[in-house]
Design an enzyme around this catalytic site. Structure first.
Site, short mmCIF file in Angstrom:
data_model
loop_
_atom_site.label_atom_id
_atom_site.label_comp_id
_atom_site.label_asym_id
_atom_site.label_seq_id
_atom_site.Cartn_x
_atom_site.Cartn_y
_atom_site.Cartn_z
N LEU A 142 0.84 -1.20 0.00
CA LEU A 142 0.00 0.00 0.00
C LEU A 142 0.87 1.25 0.00
O LEU A 142 1.73 1.41 -0.86
CB LEU A 142 -0.94 -0.03 1.21
N GLY B 27 5.29 0.90 1.87
CA GLY B 27 6.61 0.57 1.34
C GLY B 27 7.05 -0.83 1.68
O GLY B 27 6.25 -1.76 1.84
N LYS C 18 -7.27 -8.64 0.66
CA LYS C 18 -7.50 -8.90 -0.77
C LYS C 18 -8.31 -10.18 -0.95
O LYS C 18 -9.21 -10.26 -1.79
CB LYS C 18 -6.14 -9.01 -1.49
N ALA D 281 5.10 0.89 -11.04
CA ALA D 281 4.41 -0.20 -11.73
C ALA D 281 3.04 0.23 -12.23
O ALA D 281 2.67 -0.04 -13.38
CB ALA D 281 4.28 -1.40 -10.78
N ASN E 93 -2.97 7.80 -2.69
CA ASN E 93 -3.83 7.50 -1.54
C ASN E 93 -3.02 7.51 -0.26
O ASN E 93 -1.88 7.04 -0.25
CB ASN E 93 -4.48 6.11 -1.72
#
Length: 762
Positions: free
Chosen positions: A77, A80, A94, A197, A287
């Site tokens: 998220l 890091g 998830k 990415a 975010n």
């Protein structure tokens, strides 16, 4: 959106059973035979079949519905590189999203390995377990190589959602935002802030959709990515610009049509937004803090088309709109990969969905009257129940067309139904109700036309083709409400029962009612006054044949509605009482509960009528009734109060209906547990049978029972209340009824009317 505190987040994850997911058995396991089939010796048989044909793993195991969410925790998220174990709550989360949005099971796997080659080998080694692999939170540039090699070396779908999820959703949003702005993708100038990415994958997909590479400028932490720079990796070099006149974001953004931010908060200023082209498109996706706040962007440029990654602002770019359904379509075709064709199919399916009328459940979730395609709604909401069908079907089509599917879907209507049933949006019973009603739609009167849910239900019922709606109410108010809700009233009749033009009909109805009830003290004048009330007027429409069925209850107290129904319609001559039933569709099966609404303190004769009505109603729905009459005691163990009344009713029913599977009084646990009941009370008439019909001893227990089940098992579908025992199809709702509840009752009312006409030979 409510502020999330540290304490609340930690409590959420720790209370009760720690974590967010668990494994649940899907086969019986209560007997020794069950266990012998599940494990040794029975399990050997599917093992041998899979050895002969590896593809049979999809037939005999959970592989075909199992996805691995795999991470090494190097880009979690906004946190890091916090390590594989620290990222586990994210991977569990998830898994939760996969399950609740697409019915997909997940094992979350945290691999403590940063070396790409070793990580790849670990994933390859466990791949046979899964039908697909979702790579998660792996830092760039390693993620590119990891995904590329796994896609090349495995024969199951592999997708790094951090790359492609955002790319797919933002691409759908971009297509629609460009349409709102009146621009074409091949002509617009795009500035991308960020080169990780997600940014790389988003921009590549924009190019696949028609954006021109020469119109794209990418910016990283060191400035514009240009061909003059010598510090670029392979991914960045692909987007390096020839321009030498721009070096900073502020310089690059001037005159741009589109800004895509996948970087960090507050890097895009109001002046930068003001410098963009007309109707600028700003996707500020950092975010939790966007590159520019929604408020600042709108203040700088009222014509801006804005999207963020946040749920508390319009047009949220949320990966959950895509990945569950992309994997759903891939798994259902046993695809070998998730390829570009499948991703682009998902893009267009999501984009097209935003242009369709929005279901009521979405509007209710966001407390608005109606979302309409435009500047504040060009991306579907994550709660939209149509995503499972629209996106999954598009992806499955693309998998088959592009040649990566190992299993072809032949019947797309059946597949659509399967997806809806999978997510509890539809059951076999409701589908049968709708299909039956569509074959012979009837004229249904909706009493409370000024109630938003009633009006929406009437419009939806017409759209479903299950009835010809007649709405009671003030036409001007109804038309105003329809306009506010963006509903079309085309083909729907509105009857203002208080209008002068209805005088003749009111007088005719009053005369009929007064004559019908003359021996009960009714007068014509009293009946005339009653015809200004919607329940009297609407029920008289059905009584006289001006309509076929009547729906009421959102505004009216049950006691009043019941009184009117008895006066106007009357109870069927073979009964002295009428009642209602609720149908519960659950994973365990379909259950019929009575009486849930009408009879407060039934005596034995009332319970007999309820049992007889329940028998007929269950058969009406093409089920064979197996009836347990409930109480707090079992088979005469208490000789007073409600158990005695139930005991007397059971004795009567068993004597008069010897072939009917009915028994009691009994406690609900014995009713629902066949093995327990048969062992303890082997004499019961229900021996060897599974109960599907519950008759409660009073209204309090019946009403509390179904509402408790509804509250405790939100995935259980509830249909009702269904009227039993009136002379005509008069059906009730309650003040909590949703639009779908009312439409379901409408389908029942239509079938009720069809059956009545057949009995009458009409």
């Amino acid at each position: 959106m409510a502020k999330i505190t540290k304490e609340a987040a930690l409590l959420y994850h720790s209370q009760g059973k720690p974590g967010k997911i668990e494994v649940v058995p899907t086969k019986p396991y209560s007997t020794q035979t069950d266990l012998s089939l599940a494990y040794s010796p029975g399990v050997a048989e599917p093992c041998l079949e899979i050895e002969k044909n590896p593809q049979d793993a999809y037939k005999y195991t959970a592989k075909g519905n199992l996805v691995a969410v795999i991470s090494n925790g190097t880009a979690v998220l906004g946190l890091g590189d916090i390590g594989a174990l620290s990222g586990k709550p994210v991977m569990e989360g998830k898994g939760l999203l996969f399950k609740i949005y697409a019915g997909i099971d997940v094992f979350d796997i945290e691999v403590d390995e940063k070396d790409p080659d070793k990580f790849i080998e670990a994933v390859k080694a466990i791949a046979p377990t899964f039908g697909g692999i979702n790579l998660e939170d792996i830092k760039a540039p390693e993620c590119f190589e990891i995904e590329r090699r796994l896609k090349e070396e495995l024969d199951i779908p592999v997708m790094h959602d951090d790359q492609h999820g955002t790319a797919i959703i933002s691409s759908a949003g971009l297509i629609n935002a460009l349409q709102v702005a009146g621009k074409k993708i091949e002509n617009v100038k795009i500035v991308v802030n960020g080169a990780g990415a997600s940014a790389v994958s988003c921009t590549k997909l924009y190019v696949s959709l028609g954006a021109r590479l020469e119109n794209i400028v990418m910016v990283d932490s060191k400035g514009v990515i240009s061909k003059a720079r010598t510090d670029l990796n392979e991914q960045k070099r692909y987007f390096a610009t020839d321009r030498t006149d721009i070096h900073t974001l502020a310089e690059a953004i001037k005159g741009a049509d589109v800004f895509l931010g996948l970087s960090k908060g507050n890097v895009l200023s109001q002046d930068m937004v003001r410098s963009m082209a007309a109707s600028p498109i700003v996707f500020a996706l950092a975010n939790p803090t966007p590159e520019i706040s929604y408020e600042d962007a709108m203040a700088a440029r009222p014509d801006v088309l804005m999207a963020t990654g946040r749920s508390d602002y319009p047009n949220q770019i949320n990966n959950v709109i895509g990945f569950p359904y992309i994997f759903r379509g891939a798994l259902d075709t046993q695809a070998k990969a998730i390829n570009e064709e499948m991703k682009i199919a998902a893009v267009h399916a999501i984009a097209n969905l935003a242009k369709q009328p929005v279901p009521d459940v979405v509007n209710e979730a966001y407390h608005v009257n109606n979302f309409t395609f435009g500047p504040e709604y060009f991306i579907p909401k994550p709660v939209d129940p149509r995503l499972i069908t629209e996106v999954s079907i598009a992806v499955a089509h693309a998998a088959m067309k592009s040649g990566v599917a190992r299993k072809n879907i032949e019947d797309w209507d059946a597949y659509r139904t399967h997806l809806r049933e999978l997510m509890g949006q539809e059951s076999q019973l409701t589908r049968q109700l709708y299909d039956t009603a569509r074959r012979n739609p009837q004229r249904v009167v909706f009493a409370e036309g000024g109630h938003p849910n009633m009006l929406k239900a009437a419009v939806e019922a017409k759209a479903e083709g299950i009835c010809h709606p007649i709405i009671l109410g003030n036409e001007e108010r109804i038309e105003k409400l329809a306009h506010e809700l963006d509903l079309s009233l085309e083909g729907i009749e509105i009857v203002n029962l208080r209008h002068d033009r209805e005088t003749e009909r009111r007088e005719r109805y009053a005369k009929i009612l007064a004559e019908k009830r003359a021996r009960e003290g009714a007068t014509y004048d009293e009946a005339t006054d009653k015809m200004f009330e919607r329940n009297y007027f609407g029920m008289m429409m059905v009584e006289t044949g001006d309509a076929d069925a009547f729906i009421t209850g959102l505004y009216t107290k049950y006691s009043n509605t019941i009184k009117v129904a008895k006066e106007v319609i009357g109870i069927r001559p073979e009964y002295n009482h009428f009642g209602t039933m609720h149908i519960l569709n659950s994973k365990k099966g379909t259950y019929f509960l009575a009486d849930t609404l009408i009879n407060r303190h039934p005596d034995a004769s009332t319970l007999i009528d309820i049992a007889k009505l329940a028998d007929q109603t269950v058969r009406f729905f093409n089920h064979t009734p197996v009836i347990a009459m409930l109480s707090y005691s079992n088979f005469g163990s208490d000789q007073a109060g409600s158990p005695l009344k139930v005991h007397e009713a059971v004795a009567y029913m068993q004597k008069e209906y010897p072939e009917l599977a009915i028994d009691g009084e009994m406690q609900v646990n014995f009713a629902m547990n066949r093995e327990l009941r048969d062992a303890k009370y082997p004499f019961t008439r229900l021996k060897g049978k599974d109960v599907n019909t519950l008759v409660f001893p009073n209204l309090s227990s019946a009403n509390s029972g179904y509402k408790l089940i509804q509250a405790m098992t939100p995935d259980t579908e509830l249909i009702g209340p269904i009227q039993m025992g009136l002379n005509k199809p008069i059906h009730f709702t309650d003040i909590e009824s949703s639009v779908r509840d009312i439409v379901n009752i409408t389908a029942v009312a239509v079938i009720d009317a069809i059956v009545d006409k057949k009995k009458a030979g009409i």
